[in-house]
Design an enzyme around this catalytic site. Structure first.
Site, short mmCIF file in Angstrom:
data_model
loop_
_atom_site.label_atom_id
_atom_site.label_comp_id
_atom_site.label_asym_id
_atom_site.label_seq_id
_atom_site.Cartn_x
_atom_site.Cartn_y
_atom_site.Cartn_z
N CYS A 204 0.86 -1.20 0.00
CA CYS A 204 0.00 0.00 0.00
C CYS A 204 0.89 1.24 0.00
O CYS A 204 1.65 1.45 0.95
CB CYS A 204 -0.90 -0.02 1.24
SG CYS A 204 -1.95 1.41 1.43
N HIS A 205 0.80 2.05 -1.07
CA HIS A 205 1.65 3.22 -1.12
C HIS A 205 1.01 4.41 -1.83
O HIS A 205 1.52 5.53 -1.73
CB HIS A 205 2.96 2.88 -1.84
CG HIS A 205 2.80 2.71 -3.32
ND1 HIS A 205 2.27 1.58 -3.88
CD2 HIS A 205 3.09 3.54 -4.36
CE1 HIS A 205 2.24 1.71 -5.18
NE2 HIS A 205 2.74 2.88 -5.52
N ARG A 206 -0.08 4.22 -2.54
CA ARG A 206 -0.62 5.31 -3.36
C ARG A 206 -1.22 6.42 -2.48
O ARG A 206 -1.80 6.15 -1.42
CB ARG A 206 -1.68 4.78 -4.32
CG ARG A 206 -1.10 3.94 -5.42
CD ARG A 206 -2.10 3.63 -6.51
NE ARG A 206 -1.49 2.82 -7.55
CZ ARG A 206 -0.80 3.30 -8.57
NH1 ARG A 206 -0.65 4.61 -8.69
NH2 ARG A 206 -0.27 2.50 -9.46
#
Length: 364
Positions: A204-206
């Site tokens: 998860c990075h957006r």
């Protein structure tokens, strides 16, 4: 023929590795320009080492910054290099700020731009990547598309002709090259104390999932509830952009086992053994599809709709605490017809042949 590659992130290293390796094997002159958009030196070196690549010829040391300043600093660093080495083509990949900057610098230097992974569209202009890929496609000279869908999408924007090609995705070149050796080379499952099919894999990075801390908390709560329902731990390699407030939320969730950012071989081994993948990464969507891993895409849209067509992946934006339980149950009971729409591992060969043919025509 002289090629210049512009990259700046670890996914770009992966996705350009097959092309760079081919240049080395075939004696094609190339120049590699690294903006250092991802700027953890140890992690960068690990990726180059794992993919058996020499380090970049030029490191610009740009690092993190707001988008406009970052792109401007990149262009200021890239353009003088291009003017000095005068390649025949500049190759950029995907939709990062480094890719956009490489395209802008090449256009200013009047050098043809070859866009690898061209034509992707999420139709969500709140995503910085969507703006980058649209701008890059509209300044490029060659478009190398993963599948027929991107050819159609480019044509809808008035981009068509002999320089638009379906090649497959170079990211899958790397996946298929290293898939069989990654488990033996990695040992990551043993280090984390998990067994194949016995864990969930989360990335998860957006900004859509992480910039709003309240939304991120809901996402982690939904992941925790899913882990408890499945009686599975969650392996979560934490992206460097997550900060102290994110860590407070993550640390409160017992089923989540965090790791530092991982190299390519470790991630490929984890992906193969995951009971379920949860990700907002475009590249991981593709890899999960090719490796036949069921995947929940933690987004409301995707620029890779082909990953959904088999039934093995589905969009799962987190709305409630039970969103992921419901989506995972539906995915588990859905009929899946696995397919690989992303390439056969030979995208590099098709791309180089197109450029060779064009170079020969220009020299004739």
């Amino acid at each position: 023929m002289h090629l210049a590659f512009v990259l700046g992130t670890r996914p770009e290293i992966i996705k350009l590795s097959s092309l760079i390796s081919a240049c080395i094997r075939q004696g094609i002159r190339y120049t590699l320009i690294h903006t250092n958009q991802h700027y953890a030196a140890a992690m960068d070196k690990l990726f180059f080492d794992e993919l058996e690549l020499p380090l970049a010829h030029f490191n610009l040391g740009v690092g993190s910054d707001v988008a406009g300043s970052q792109v401007a600093r990149m262009v200021m660093g890239i353009e003088p290099v291009l003017q000095a080495v005068r390649p025949d083509y500049v190759i950029v990949q995907g939709d990062t700020n480094s890719s956009l900057a490489g395209g802008l610098a090449a256009r200013q230097a009047d050098i043809p731009i070859a866009h690898v992974e061209a034509g992707l569209r999420s139709f969500d202009k709140s995503m910085p990547e969507e703006t980058n890929r649209i701008q890059l496609d509209h300044m490029s000279d060659f478009w190398f598309c993963p599948s027929a869908l991107q050819v159609e999408l480019l044509a809808n924007e008035g981009i068509h002709g002999a320089n638009v090609h379906i090649t497959g995705n170079t990211g899958i070149d790397a996946t298929l090259r290293y898939v069989h050796s990654s488990r033996a080379r990695s040992g990551i499952l043993e280090r984390l104390g998990v067994q194949a099919e016995g864990y969930l894999l989360l990335t998860c990075h957006r900004p859509s999932n992480t910039d709003d801390i309240a939304h991120f908390a809901r996402l982690i709560e939904a992941v925790q509830r899913l882990a408890e329902a499945r009686n599975r731990p969650v392996i979560f390699p934490v992206h460097p952009r997550l900060g102290r407030e994110h860590w407070k939320i993550i640390d409160s969730s017992l089923p989540i086992k965090t790791t530092d950012p991982l190299g390519y071989i470790d991630m490929l081994a984890l992906l193969q053994g995951a009971d379920l993948v949860l990700t907002d990464s475009g590249g991981l969507q593709e890899e999960a599809c090719v490796l036949q891993r069921r995947c929940l895409v933690l987004r409301a849209n995707t620029e890779r709709p082909e990953s959904l067509d088999s039934g093995g992946s589905r969009l799962a934006p987190v709305v409630t605490q039970n969103s992921l339980i419901d989506a995972a149950d539906e995915l588990r009971h859905s009929s899946v017809t696995w397919s690989n729409p992303f390439g056969d591992g030979q995208a590099w060969q098709r791309i180089l042949q197109v450029l060779r043919d064009d170079f020969g025509t220009r020299r004739a």
